[in-house]
Enzyme design. Structure first.
Site, short mmCIF file in Angstrom:
data_model
loop_
_atom_site.label_atom_id
_atom_site.label_comp_id
_atom_site.label_asym_id
_atom_site.label_seq_id
_atom_site.Cartn_x
_atom_site.Cartn_y
_atom_site.Cartn_z
N GLY A 261 0.81 -1.22 0.00
CA GLY A 261 0.00 0.00 0.00
C GLY A 261 0.83 1.26 0.00
O GLY A 261 1.65 1.45 0.89
N SER A 262 0.64 2.15 -0.96
CA SER A 262 1.52 3.30 -1.08
C SER A 262 1.05 4.24 -2.18
O SER A 262 -0.09 4.18 -2.62
CB SER A 262 2.94 2.81 -1.39
OG SER A 262 2.89 1.83 -2.41
#
Length: 304
Positions: A261-262
């Site tokens: 997640g980013s």
């Protein structure tokens, strides 16, 4: 002169060029990573098809029509094409998830099934599919899979040395189900790579661009200086970058990933015209984020 619209697809077993308005499949000995055009001109059935490849022009000689239909794809090919390659960065994590699943399964069948689901998710997370990238210096492609979370002016991170003036920023947010392989938005020479420690705020927040841990690449492209910034998120705790400062990079080429997640920000000169909107889904290496100069024409594509 007739125009035949084609889709290029290169596999390890049989490189092929399929014409959409023809039943023919043209086989040519092209290695993966070469260039094929979206459209080719057909003067007559036995004429040659010309493909542009990196490093110059090269001709693919098409065989004359024989009237025979192409052989059907084997069942084994169908099964192999169903599975997406997994990046080697994920092997240790997949192995760890699998081992933990077997260990927990020894004590509880419920824990085994939970572990099996998490292992399957880990495999899915590290998928590394091929992408068909438009090879055109006027285009900027998405560096990641995800949702466009911001489009507009912003000051680039100070450590990149791009000054205090605003540039056009396009942000792509990746959730935990997105493909997290990052790709170069343009071609050029990497003049600088800077890693900066920071916080792990929700990557969708605008302030995450300035406060979160990040890794930035500055690329000297044909249209000026462009930056791609990998930003760690609330779940992501590790930014991986395989590129080296001073080296060259091709548009759509893999340069890193961010685990779990980013977000990736692309900073462009003010003369770049955005071609996406907030909320739009982007595909890394394929979706055109912005364009330099006049009207876009049918581009070449690069499969990698």
């Amino acid at each position: 002169m007739a125009v035949c619209s084609c889709v290029a697809r290169i596999t390890k077993s049989s490189p092929r060029l399929r014409c959409l308005n023809s039943a023919r499949i043209l086989t040519a000995p092209l290695p993966p990573g070469k260039y094929l055009p979206f459209a080719v001109s057909v003067l007559r059935p036995s004429s040659a098809i010309v493909a542009l490849r990196g490093g110059g022009l090269s001709a693919i000689e098409a065989q004359p029509e024989t009237g025979t239909a192409p052989s059907p794809m084997s069942l084994l090919d169908s099964v192999k094409n169903t599975f997406v390659p997994i990046h080697r960065e994920g092997y240790p994590f997949i192995a760890a998830f699998g081992a933990a699943t077997l260990f927990l399964g020894y004590f509880s069948s419920i824990l085994f099934w939970i572990g099996l689901i998490l292992t399957a998710w880990c495999v899915y997370f590290y998928r590394d599919p091929e992408r068909v990238t438009p090879v055109d210096d006027r285009l900027v492609v998405s560096p990641a899979d995800g949702v466009i979370s911001a489009v507009g002016p912003a000051v680039p991170p100070s450590e990149l040395g791009l000054g205090s003036g605003e540039m056009t920023r396009i942000s792509v947010f990746m959730n935990v189900f997105s493909c997290h392989i990052n790709r170069a938005p343009v071609r050029g020479r990497i003049t600088r790579i800077e890693h900066k420690p920071g916080k792990f705020l929700n990557a969708e927040l605008d302030k995450a661009s300035a406060e979160n841990e990040r890794n930035g690449l500055v690329i000297d492209s044909p249209n000026g200086t462009i930056a791609a910034v990998q930003i760690a998120g609330f779940v992501a705790r590790r930014i991986v970058c395989w590129a080296d400062a001073g080296g060259s990079i091709a548009i759509g080429e893999r340069f890193g990933l961010i685990r779990f997640g980013s977000r990736v920000d692309v900073f462009l000169p003010s003369n770049a015209v955005p071609r996406v909107a907030v909320g739009q889904t982007a595909v890394g290496g394929e979706t055109v984020l912005a364009e330099f100069g006049g009207t876009a024409v049918t581009p070449l594509v690069r499969i990698s």
